[in-house]
Design a protein around this motif. Structure first.
Motif, PDB file in Angstrom:
ATOM      1  N   PRO A 165     -12.367 -44.077  19.221  1.00  0.00           N
ATOM      2  CA  PRO A 165     -12.595 -44.556  17.855  1.00  0.00           C
ATOM      3  C   PRO A 165     -12.937 -43.450  16.848  1.00  0.00           C
ATOM      4  CG  PRO A 165     -13.565 -46.097  19.392  1.00  0.00           C
ATOM      5  CD  PRO A 165     -13.101 -44.903  20.202  1.00  0.00           C
ATOM      6  N   ALA A 166     -13.684 -42.440  17.264  1.00  0.00           N
ATOM      7  CA  ALA A 166     -14.041 -41.367  16.322  1.00  0.00           C
ATOM      8  C   ALA A 166     -12.796 -40.669  15.785  1.00  0.00           C
ATOM      9  CB  ALA A 166     -14.974 -40.361  16.982  1.00  0.00           C
ATOM     10  N   ALA A 167     -11.806 -40.446  16.632  1.00  0.00           N
ATOM     11  CA  ALA A 167     -10.568 -39.790  16.196  1.00  0.00           C
ATOM     12  C   ALA A 167      -9.758 -40.711  15.292  1.00  0.00           C
ATOM     13  CB  ALA A 167      -9.743 -39.366  17.403  1.00  0.00           C
ATOM     14  N   VAL A 168      -9.669 -41.990  15.649  1.00  0.00           N
ATOM     15  CA  VAL A 168      -8.922 -42.943  14.823  1.00  0.00           C
ATOM     16  C   VAL A 168      -9.608 -43.100  13.466  1.00  0.00           C
ATOM     17  CG1 VAL A 168      -8.065 -45.308  14.661  1.00  0.00           C
ATOM     18  CG2 VAL A 168      -7.996 -44.103  16.861  1.00  0.00           C
ATOM     19  N   TRP A 169     -10.938 -43.135  13.474  1.00  0.00           N
ATOM     20  CA  TRP A 169     -11.688 -43.201  12.218  1.00  0.00           C
ATOM     21  C   TRP A 169     -11.334 -42.015  11.332  1.00  0.00           C
ATOM     22  CZ3 TRP A 169     -14.208 -46.644   9.511  1.00  0.00           C
ATOM     23  CH2 TRP A 169     -15.097 -46.238   8.514  1.00  0.00           C
ATOM     24  N   ARG A 170     -11.248 -40.844  11.926  1.00  0.00           N
ATOM     25  CA  ARG A 170     -10.895 -39.644  11.172  1.00  0.00           C
ATOM     26  C   ARG A 170      -9.497 -39.794  10.562  1.00  0.00           C
ATOM     27  NH1 ARG A 170     -11.422 -36.147  14.965  1.00  0.00           N
ATOM     28  NH2 ARG A 170      -9.275 -35.435  15.094  1.00  0.00           N
ATOM     29  N   ALA A 171      -8.558 -40.399  11.309  1.00  0.00           N
ATOM     30  CA  ALA A 171      -7.204 -40.612  10.778  1.00  0.00           C
ATOM     31  C   ALA A 171      -7.225 -41.510   9.547  1.00  0.00           C
ATOM     32  CB  ALA A 171      -6.302 -41.218  11.851  1.00  0.00           C
ATOM     33  N   GLY A 200      -3.126 -33.024  15.449  1.00  0.00           N
ATOM     34  CA  GLY A 200      -4.212 -32.558  14.614  1.00  0.00           C
ATOM     35  C   GLY A 200      -5.594 -32.796  15.173  1.00  0.00           C
ATOM     36  N   ASP A 201      -5.703 -33.101  16.476  1.00  0.00           N
ATOM     37  CA  ASP A 201      -7.042 -33.294  17.059  1.00  0.00           C
ATOM     38  C   ASP A 201      -7.827 -32.001  16.975  1.00  0.00           C
ATOM     39  OD1 ASP A 201      -7.911 -35.766  17.810  1.00  0.00           O
ATOM     40  OD2 ASP A 201      -7.072 -35.703  19.810  1.00  0.00           O
ATOM     41  N   ARG A 202      -9.087 -32.161  16.557  1.00  0.00           N
ATOM     42  CA  ARG A 202      -9.950 -30.981  16.479  1.00  0.00           C
ATOM     43  C   ARG A 202     -11.052 -31.134  17.483  1.00  0.00           C
ATOM     44  NH1 ARG A 202      -9.484 -31.064  10.084  1.00  0.00           N
ATOM     45  NH2 ARG A 202      -9.729 -33.240  10.334  1.00  0.00           N
ATOM     46  N   LEU A 219      -5.506 -35.626   7.188  1.00  0.00           N
ATOM     47  CA  LEU A 219      -4.924 -36.344   8.321  1.00  0.00           C
ATOM     48  C   LEU A 219      -4.244 -37.633   7.854  1.00  0.00           C
ATOM     49  CD1 LEU A 219      -4.524 -36.251  11.333  1.00  0.00           C
ATOM     50  CD2 LEU A 219      -6.818 -37.193  11.631  1.00  0.00           C
ATOM     51  N   HIS A 220      -4.862 -38.329   6.920  1.00  0.00           N
ATOM     52  CA  HIS A 220      -4.294 -39.568   6.361  1.00  0.00           C
ATOM     53  C   HIS A 220      -2.909 -39.302   5.764  1.00  0.00           C
ATOM     54  CE1 HIS A 220      -4.054 -43.094   3.659  1.00  0.00           C
ATOM     55  NE2 HIS A 220      -4.866 -43.667   4.524  1.00  0.00           N
ATOM     56  N   ALA A 221      -2.755 -38.175   5.104  1.00  0.00           N
ATOM     57  CA  ALA A 221      -1.474 -37.831   4.483  1.00  0.00           C
ATOM     58  C   ALA A 221      -0.379 -37.593   5.523  1.00  0.00           C
ATOM     59  CB  ALA A 221      -1.635 -36.590   3.604  1.00  0.00           C
ATOM     60  N   ARG A 222      -0.760 -37.217   6.731  1.00  0.00           N
ATOM     61  CA  ARG A 222       0.234 -36.952   7.784  1.00  0.00           C
ATOM     62  C   ARG A 222       0.879 -38.223   8.304  1.00  0.00           C
ATOM     63  NH1 ARG A 222      -3.081 -33.128  11.710  1.00  0.00           N
ATOM     64  NH2 ARG A 222      -4.015 -31.878  10.082  1.00  0.00           N
TER      65      ARG A 222
END
Length: 139
Positions: free
Chosen positions: A19-25, A137-139, A31-34
């Motif tokens: 969820p933390a990664a999806v939240w970031r998306a 783009g995972d950090r 990331l949203h623009a990608r």
């Protein structure tokens, strides 16, 4: 998409990221623009931002509700479509089930009806772009 309410689009997508990664998306502008549209999205109630929808122009939004890593709701295109986009994140195994509800379409107006059908057909494909955007783009 279900037809429980003809003016609401419902979609869900399993994403093999926590969820933390999806939240970031959903909330990181770069990331949203990608995966969807460029814009200064931020998870802050009251934050106003614009999404660049290409041929459909710049659409204004305002964040209405935030529960970090669980829920993000914002108005979409006030003054024209007057709809609401709600994202819900649910942990599922090692990933996340992302639920989308896009509500408030006035299907009695030509614009609302066209947007409802266009977005109803488009959202499933858009949701499929999140996982590749995260993989790159995972950090």
């Amino acid at each position: 998409m279900t037809s429980a309410d003809p003016a609401v689009i419902h979609c869900d997508q399993f994403i093999a990221h926590p969820p933390a990664a999806v939240w970031r998306a959903l909330t990181d502008p770069e990331l949203h623009a990608r995966w969807w549209a460029a814009g200064d999205v931020r998870p802050v109630v009251g934050h106003r931002f614009t999404l660049d929808m290409g041929p459909w122009g710049h659409q204004g939004c305002e964040v209405l509700a935030v529960e970090p890593e669980r829920l993000l709701r914002y108005s979409f295109a006030p003054g024209s479509l007057d709809t609401t986009v709600t994202w819900r994140l649910h942990p599922e195994g090692t990933g996340t089930r992302l639920f989308l509800e896009h509500a408030g379409f006035d299907v009695d107006s030509p614009l609302g009806k066209a947007a409802f059908h266009g977005m109803g057909d488009g959202w499933p494909d858009i949701l499929l772009r999140i996982e590749p955007a995260l993989a790159g783009g995972d950090r």
